[in-house]
Design a protein around this motif. Structure first.
Motif, PDB file in Angstrom:
ATOM      1  N   ALA A   1       0.851  -1.196   0.000  1.00 18.74           N
ATOM      2  CA  ALA A   1       0.000   0.000   0.000  1.00 18.74           C
ATOM      3  C   ALA A   1       0.880   1.237   0.000  1.00 18.74           C
ATOM      4  O   ALA A   1       2.026   1.195   0.453  1.00 18.74           O
ATOM      5  N   ASP A   2       0.327   2.332  -0.521  1.00 17.36           N
ATOM      6  CA  ASP A   2       1.027   3.603  -0.352  1.00 17.36           C
ATOM      7  C   ASP A   2       0.867   4.056   1.098  1.00 17.36           C
ATOM      8  O   ASP A   2       1.817   4.506   1.722  1.00 17.36           O
ATOM      9  N   ILE A   3      -0.370   3.934   1.593  1.00 18.85           N
ATOM     10  CA  ILE A   3      -0.620   4.339   2.995  1.00 18.85           C
ATOM     11  C   ILE A   3      -1.487   3.279   3.676  1.00 18.85           C
ATOM     12  O   ILE A   3      -2.523   2.865   3.139  1.00 18.85           O
TER      13      ILE A   3
ATOM     14  N   VAL B   1      -8.806   1.584  -2.552  1.00 12.16           N
ATOM     15  CA  VAL B   1      -8.884   1.631  -1.073  1.00 12.16           C
ATOM     16  C   VAL B   1      -9.474   0.301  -0.612  1.00 12.16           C
ATOM     17  O   VAL B   1     -10.544  -0.097  -1.079  1.00 12.16           O
TER      18      VAL B   1
ATOM     19  N   ALA C   1      -9.027   7.901   5.332  1.00 13.47           N
ATOM     20  CA  ALA C   1      -9.058   7.165   4.050  1.00 13.47           C
ATOM     21  C   ALA C   1      -9.855   7.937   3.010  1.00 13.47           C
ATOM     22  O   ALA C   1      -9.454   8.031   1.840  1.00 13.47           O
TER      23      ALA C   1
ATOM     24  N   ILE D   1      -3.704   2.437   7.097  1.00 13.13           N
ATOM     25  CA  ILE D   1      -4.376   3.111   8.212  1.00 13.13           C
ATOM     26  C   ILE D   1      -4.734   2.054   9.248  1.00 13.13           C
ATOM     27  O   ILE D   1      -5.357   1.035   8.911  1.00 13.13           O
TER      28      ILE D   1
ATOM     29  N   LEU E   1      -7.810  10.865   1.795  1.00 12.27           N
ATOM     30  CA  LEU E   1      -6.708  10.420   0.923  1.00 12.27           C
ATOM     31  C   LEU E   1      -7.223  10.123  -0.475  1.00 12.27           C
ATOM     32  O   LEU E   1      -6.614  10.508  -1.473  1.00 12.27           O
ATOM     33  N   SER E   2      -8.363   9.429  -0.547  1.00 10.17           N
ATOM     34  CA  SER E   2      -8.843   9.058  -1.888  1.00 10.17           C
ATOM     35  C   SER E   2      -9.362  10.281  -2.643  1.00 10.17           C
ATOM     36  O   SER E   2      -9.360  10.291  -3.867  1.00 10.17           O
TER      37      SER E   2
ATOM     38  N   ALA F   1      -4.386  12.778   7.015  1.00  2.90           N
ATOM     39  CA  ALA F   1      -4.310  12.401   5.592  1.00  2.90           C
ATOM     40  C   ALA F   1      -3.598  13.496   4.800  1.00  2.90           C
ATOM     41  O   ALA F   1      -2.707  13.230   3.987  1.00  2.90           O
TER      42      ALA F   1
ATOM     43  N   VAL G   1      -4.641   2.497  -0.644  1.00  2.96           N
ATOM     44  CA  VAL G   1      -4.834   2.687   0.804  1.00  2.96           C
ATOM     45  C   VAL G   1      -5.368   1.388   1.397  1.00  2.96           C
ATOM     46  O   VAL G   1      -6.315   0.798   0.853  1.00  2.96           O
TER      47      VAL G   1
END
Ligand SMILES: Cc1cc2nc3c(=O)[nH]c(=O)nc-3n(C[C@H](O)[C@H](O)[C@H](O)COP(=O)(O)OP(=O)(O)OC[C@H]3O[C@@H](n4cnc5c(N)ncnc54)[C@H](O)[C@@H]3O)c2cc1C
Length: 441
Positions: free
Chosen positions: A35-37, A208, A50, A39, A53-54, A394, A62
């Protein structure tokens, strides 16, 4: 390597979840993913992060890890007040800060409400899930009346609108003569918290991905990125947002900075709406911050009343069935005192939930290690504060220096708590004293 020493406990069956149809949770993680990020935590903070971020980069990969099922945590079991105005539960009068800080708080809270409103509009929700109806701050005697009047003065200072109600006017809303005065403020939204958080969780689409029943067990730095292990899988992520509120301490983070306070709710069985006059849907927070929150919930099969009161300090982050039962007896007394016409209506659900406060009422926010961002410490008002802190985390993780990020970065660091045993003695004495001074409220 950070290793979780324990995981969240489920604390009684929440009426909000019980009222909803059964839902199949998202699958748990059983493989290695990138994943990039990532949570950690699927509550207000994590899911709002989330979503933000999206919005900022729809191509971002994510991964959200939720230890239990969505809505089983505090986000799905609270009283559902998404409050725009300052509402510091640990202060004497809700305000907790000066006028400029209050104005900032209000602007931040309204950004959080805007996110929730967008989610509601996208889902086409009605007032049963998202009701922008405002709220009452309600008194049951002369002390409460004084607090209501003083709250009005504070609102004058920040030029926020309100309506004062006398006993007769608030009785016309609540259908009971038990309240002596109230102040109505229009900006609060009242949600069905379990429906809200499930709707938010179920709105995510690839890239995500949400994994339920997937606790983060360990977090380890791997070069410039992170590896999170879960019971059956691994997430390799460039960055992490920690959004598991007080449970962050189980990883050894924010040790000595978080106060673990639990609060309790009971919800009645359904009753014939004719048994209680007034409006069929309303919500009231207490004139004293440590008093009793009340909601009337309109339903197709009849109406229900929710009572939320009692705070306990539980540094081990565990609450017994006995504590829920003891709080329940307090709820029964509060309910009987407020709704004499509903005599004989029993409580059907009782539950508790965890909150994380800091000594100085600030969030535990920011980049705590390179690539690891925290959106922790809801301070008891997470529907707005944790939502906003997730949004800010985020934005910070994306390298933005937005107004929201600046506001969150401008908070002081959480103050260290006093050492034990003074902390436990002091926290328990302080809660008892404030509950005692709230009296019947
Ligand atoms: C009875 C009650 C009434 C309340 N009423 C209100 C109200 O009316 N308005 C209001 O603003 N606030 C209210 N609150 C407070 C509010 O619910 C919290 O402030 C809010 O839920 C905090 O949101 P959060 O996302 O920070 O944390 P949480 O809601 O606690 O979410 C954190 C999530 O992280 C998950 N998690 C923990 N550890 C891990 C791990 N290792 N791996 C993966 N996931 C993990 C947990 O399962 C949880 O779902 C109330 C609370 C209670 C208990």
């Amino acid at each position: 390597m950070l290793i979780a020493s324990k995981f969240p406990q489920t604390l009684g069956r929440s009426g909000w979840v019980a009222m909803m149809p059964r839902r199949t949770p998202h699958p748990s993680l059983d493989q290695t993913v990138s994943a990039d990020i990532a949570i950690i935590g699927g509550g207000f903070a994590g899911l709002s992060a989330a979503r933000r971020l999206s919005q900022l980069d729809p191509a971002l990969r994510v991964v959200i890890l939720e230890a239990g099922e969505i809505a089983d945590g505090a986000t799905g079991r609270n009283s559902g007040f998404v409050i725009d105005l300052p509402h510091e539960v640990s202060s004497e009068d809700y305000s907790g800060s000066g006028n400029d800080a209050r104005k900032h708080d209000i602007a931040v809270h309204r950004m959080a409400i805007a996110l929730a409103r967008d989610v509601a509009n996208e889902n086409g929700w009605g007032k049963d899930i998202f009701d922008p109806c405002g709220k009452y701050n309600i008194a049951m005697g002369p002390q409460g009346d004084k607090h209501v009047a003083s709250y009005a003065k504070q609102l004058d200072k920040v030029h926020e609108p309100y309506t004062l109600l006398d006993a007769k006017q608030i009785a016309a809303v609540t259908g009971t003569p038990s309240f002596t005065s109230a102040i109505y403020t229009p900006g609060t939204v009242i949600i069905q918290p379990a429906a809200y958080v499930r709707g938010l969780a179920d709105s995510f689409r690839a890239p995500v991905t949400l994994y339920e029943n997937t606790p983060a067990v360990s977090i380890e730095r791997q070069g410039s990125s992170w590896q999170i292990r879960t019971p059956k899988g691994i997430v390799n992520a460039e960055k992490i947002i920690l959004a598991n509120n007080g449970q962050a301490q189980n990883f050894g983070l924010f040790r000595g900075q978080l106060l673990h306070v639990y609060t309790y709710a009971s919800m009645t069985e359904t009753f014939d709406p004719k048994r209680l006059g007034g409006e069929r849907s309303w919500g009231a927070t207490p004139a004293f911050p440590m008093g009793t929150t009340v909601r009337r919930v309109q339903g197709k099969e009849g109406d229900r009343v929710l009572i939320r009161s009692r705070y306990t300090y539980n540094p081990r982050m565990q609450v017994s069935e006995g504590a829920i039962a003891r709080a329940g007896r307090v709820h029964d007394r509060k309910f009987d005192a407020r709704f004499p016409t509903l005599k004989g209506i029993a409580m059907q659900y009782r539950w508790a939930g965890a909150m994380a406060l800091t000594w100085n009422g600030v969030p535990a926010f920011g980049e705590i290690e390179p690539g690891m961002f925290a959106a922790i410490a809801c301070n008891g008002v997470g529907a707005t504060k944790a939502t906003a802190s997730g949004m800010a985390a985020a934005e910070a993780a994306m390298g933005l220096d937005s107004w929201l990020v600046q506001v969150f970065r401008s908070f002081d660091a959480p103050k260290p708590l006093p050492p034990q045993p003074f902390l436990t003695i002091g926290a328990k004495a302080n809660l008892s004293m404030k509950e005692w001074s709230a009296g019947i409220e």
